[in-house]
Every structure is written in C-alpha cells, then in structure tokens.
Enzyme design. Structure first.
Site, PDB file in Angstrom:
ATOM      1  N   SER A 190       0.815  -1.222   0.000  1.00  0.00           N
ATOM      2  CA  SER A 190       0.000   0.000   0.000  1.00  0.00           C
ATOM      3  C   SER A 190       0.843   1.265   0.000  1.00  0.00           C
ATOM      4  CB  SER A 190      -0.944   0.008   1.206  1.00  0.00           C
ATOM      5  OG  SER A 190      -0.208  -0.065   2.404  1.00  0.00           O
ATOM      6  N   ASP A 420      -3.420   5.767  12.491  1.00  0.00           N
ATOM      7  CA  ASP A 420      -2.506   5.242  11.473  1.00  0.00           C
ATOM      8  C   ASP A 420      -1.213   6.053  11.467  1.00  0.00           C
ATOM      9  OD1 ASP A 420      -1.194   4.282   9.260  1.00  0.00           O
ATOM     10  OD2 ASP A 420      -2.892   4.477   7.885  1.00  0.00           O
ATOM     11  N   HIS A 423       0.903   4.848   7.315  1.00  0.00           N
ATOM     12  CA  HIS A 423       0.640   5.450   6.010  1.00  0.00           C
ATOM     13  C   HIS A 423       0.788   6.964   6.075  1.00  0.00           C
ATOM     14  CE1 HIS A 423      -1.326   1.482   5.624  1.00  0.00           C
ATOM     15  NE2 HIS A 423      -0.962   1.587   4.358  1.00  0.00           N
TER      16      HIS A 423
END
Length: 460
Positions: A190, A420, A423
C-alpha cells in the site's frame, strides 16, 4: 493491516602569500689608530679615483640585487594572478552556466553526479503542496487527510533540501512531455499504491481535460485490487500499480505440512504476475511493511525454498533470499537499456509504542529520528543492489522520512477510530519521493551514478 515501516564553499581560500624578507645588513666594524685615522679619511675624500670606483661598485651591486628582487616580484605576481584566475573560474562558471542555460539539464548533470540527494533536511516552502487533493479523484479516502477533517496544514509546506545541491522544481509540462508514450509501473504494497496515487495527482495538474485521465478498467481505487492502471490519453502513457506485498509468490498450505502452516512464501520464485511488469519504461519496486511476524508467523505463513520448508528461517534471512530472487529476475528479464529500475527502501512508522494503538502525529517534522533512520530492510536492499550486474537505483527514503512524524494519516483516515502512524497523507511525503524519481529520469540513454549512498550500481 497498517503497514510499518555548500554555496560553493569553494574555499578557494587562495592565500597567495608572497613574503619577501629583505634584510640587507651592513656590519662594518673598522678599527683605526689615531695616526692612520686622519690618513684614511684624507684618502677617502681626496682620492677621486678611489671614491668613484667604490661608488660604481656599490651601485652595480645594488642594481643587480634590485633586478633580482624585481624579477622575483614579477614572477610571484604572475603566479598569484594565475591562481586567482583559476579560483574565479571555478567559482563563477557554475553561475554563468545557470545564467545561460537555466536551472535544468546543465545543473541536473552536475548535481546528479556529485550530490547525494538523500543527505539533507526539510525546509519550509510555501510553494507546496504540489496539488489539491480535492481536485484529484485518484486519492483514496484513507489518505485524504484534509477531506477527513485535518485542520493543521503546516505539514504540507515542507520541501526536501539536499545539503550539496538542489532538486529542480517540479515542472509538470516537462514531465508530461518526457513520459509521452511511456509506461510507468509501481510494484509493492500500500505504500507503493500511495506513491502511485501521488504521481497521478502531481501529473494531473498539467492536464486541462481531467476526463482524459482515467482508470483503464473503470475501477475505484481500493486495496483489494491487484492491478490498477491510469491512462493519460492526451499524452499516451499509463501509470500502473501491481499489488505484490512480498514480491515473491505466496501460495496455500503444501501437502504434509505441520498444522501451524497455513500458507507459504516461495522465496526462490517471483510473484506469478511478474511477467506483466516486464515491458515498462520506469519500474519502481518496494516491499518491507509486510515482513513482520504479525503478517507472517502469526497468520501461519512460513517460508519455502525449492521443495524444502524453512520453518526456522528468520524474517531478515527470508527477506534477503527473496531480494536475491528479485535481483536475479531483474538481471534476466529486464532490458535495462529501456527500463529504468528503482527500488525504494523501507518507510519508517511513528507509533508511540509497540502496541500500535497510540499515534502521535506532530505539527512539524521531528528534530531527532530516534533511530528510525536505520532499517535492516533498507540495509539489505543496498547490499543486494550493490552486487547486481545491471544498473539499479535504490531510493533511500528511510532516513529522510524518519523525521516526518507530522506527515502520517493519524486519526484522519477513513476509519477515525483506528489511528494510522504507518501510512502518509496526500498531498505529502510521497510527493517528494516522486520528485526524486523524476529527478533521475534523464533525457539521454545512460543513467548516471548517484553519489552519497552509492544507490546506483553500474554492474560488474
């Protein structure tokens, strides 16, 4: 699961120090008695021949010394002039070069060979961000921090400044023209998808008809799809993403395997979709975030080499084996005369503790990396690339990204209840990764060697 990861100080300090110590010491110690003293004085004054010849001799001696000193002075001045001229040439010519040619190819050719772009610092710059995420349909919701309610915007205003050179400002029209008819491919997890989305949004700022940019299969950007391709029809090129979190092939439980084994990674075989990566012009790899116990052993995933299960193999050893397989595949399958191959190193996360439940997103970059600039995965990438027989570039983003605790998604993802710190927000840090990639896409055939960390390896 969230994935971890001068001014030409040309001290042309020319101190042409020419020191002359002229010490002409006349020590005349003449002793006369009284009877001869008058006689001597009478001789000195009353004898014209003696006086004239002595004077001529002294004048002649002084003239010779003067000529010698004058010659020495002229020589020294000439040498000083040459040194000063050379220093001025070295100092002035780069500026003249920029004045005549602009900040482009000439500066690029100089910087790319002499500067380590990964050694630098973050500086505030109001020219950032490079795009508006609300105007780019290819930013997935989980990375669109502003749309998800983030109010502080200082994290958008930072530019990476190498210590000994500059990365040219992003010129979208120049890049669009350079990519005409090309195929750019990202392969990885990702984090690679985030970089892929970033590049699309950067390039869309130079496209008038936004509808001419579209996903080739009409797919919405999600983490489940293994292939996503966005076409810039007006410029006849595509930016593609292949989801391959380990790069090597993953398969289900083999026969006669222990009960704890649910799946395996075939460390000696690249992903089954690797044949689709071959005919590309720019190929950018990344892996690392999934090489953790939680994504492997805790899920019953173990390693296999040939016909042998390696239940006791450590993750670092398995990672190295997988990268060796990748390197052999690149050397065999990729035409590096056509394809520029990059491998981006590990991206550090900024969790507040090991539980990954607490994520402290700061307002500004950190002053101390607290060890996040080091990664065994990044070290392995460099070691493998160094031993390859074809030119590959390792994009060492680990250190530069380790300062950016402010650039993470935090609580501004698509699921606010799940913080998070792995990311990154878009716009944000991945845009800088892409600026560096674009910096190293020259117009000529041969890729130059990158300095500093020696990420370019010319083979042999």
């Amino acid at each position: 699961m969230m994935e971890t990861m001068s001014s030409l100080s040309r001290s042309t300090s020319f101190s042409p120090t020419t020191s002359f110590s002229r010490s002409t010491s006349f020590n005349r110690s003449t002793s006369f008695n009284r009877s001869s003293s008058f006689k001597s004085r009478t001789l000195s004054v009353g004898s014209p021949r003696f006086s004239q010849s002595s004077w001529v001799s002294r004048v002649s001696q002084f003239s010779w010394v003067s000529r010698w000193l004058l010659t020495l002075i002229v020589i020294c001045i000439f040498i000083s002039f040459l040194i000063a001229s050379y220093g001025g040439y070295i100092y002035v010519m780069p500026s003249l070069n920029l004045a005549f040619h602009g900040y482009g190819v000439s500066e690029y050719a100089h910087s790319i060979n002499s500067c380590n772009v990964f050694d630098g610092s973050w500086v505030a710059d109001d020219n950032y961000p490079l795009y508006n995420s609300t105007e780019c349909p290819f930013v997935e919701q989980g990375f669109n921090c502003l749309a998800n309610g983030r109010r502080d915007t200082d994290y958008l205003k930072y530019r990476w400044k190498p210590n000994n050179c500059d990365i040219p400002r992003f010129n979208v029209q120049s890049i669009l023209d350079k990519l005409r008819g090309k195929r750019v491919v990202f392969v990885g997890d990702s984090m690679s998808r985030t970089q892929w989305e970033s590049l699309i949004c950067m390039l869309m700022t130079g496209v008038e008809d936004k509808k001419s940019v579209y996903e080739v299969n009409g797919n919405k950007i999600t983490k489940q799809i293994r292939y996503l391709g966005v076409r810039f029809s007006s410029f006849n090129f595509t930016i593609e993403f292949f989801r391959s979190v380990f790069l090597v092939e993953q398969s289900w439980i083999p026969r006669h395997a222990p009960k704890r084994v649910k799946s395996i990674l075939k460390l000696d075989k690249l992903d089954s979709i690797s044949n689709q990566w071959v005919n590309s012009d720019v190929l950018i790899f990344n892996t690392g975030q999934w090489w953790v116990p939680g994504k492997l052993f805790d899920m019953g995933c173990y390693f296999k080499v040939g016909n042998s299960l390696k239940l006791g193999m450590s993750i670092p050893t398995a990672f190295r084996t997988a990268l060796d397989t990748w390197a052999s595949w690149v050397e065999e399958k990729i035409d590096t005369e056509r394809t520029r191959v990059f491998f981006r190193t590990f991206e550090p996360s900024h969790w507040s503790d090991q539980t990954r439940r607490f994520c402290n997103v700061t307002d500004h970059p950190m002053l101390d990396t607290k060890g996040r600039d080091q990664s065994i995965f990044s070290d392995t990438v460099h070691e493998v690339v160094k031993n390859m027989t074809v030119p590959i570039a390792a994009l060492h983003v680990t250190s530069m990204s380790s300062f950016r605790s402010d650039a993470h998604v935090g609580n501004w993802g698509d699921k606010p209840s799940l913080p998070d710190c792995s990311h990154w927000c878009l716009p944000g840090l991945p845009d800088v990764w892409n600026e560096i990639v674009l910096f190293y896409l020259p117009n000529d055939k041969e890729l130059p060697f990158l300095g500093g960390f020696e990420p370019w390896h010319s083979g042999g």
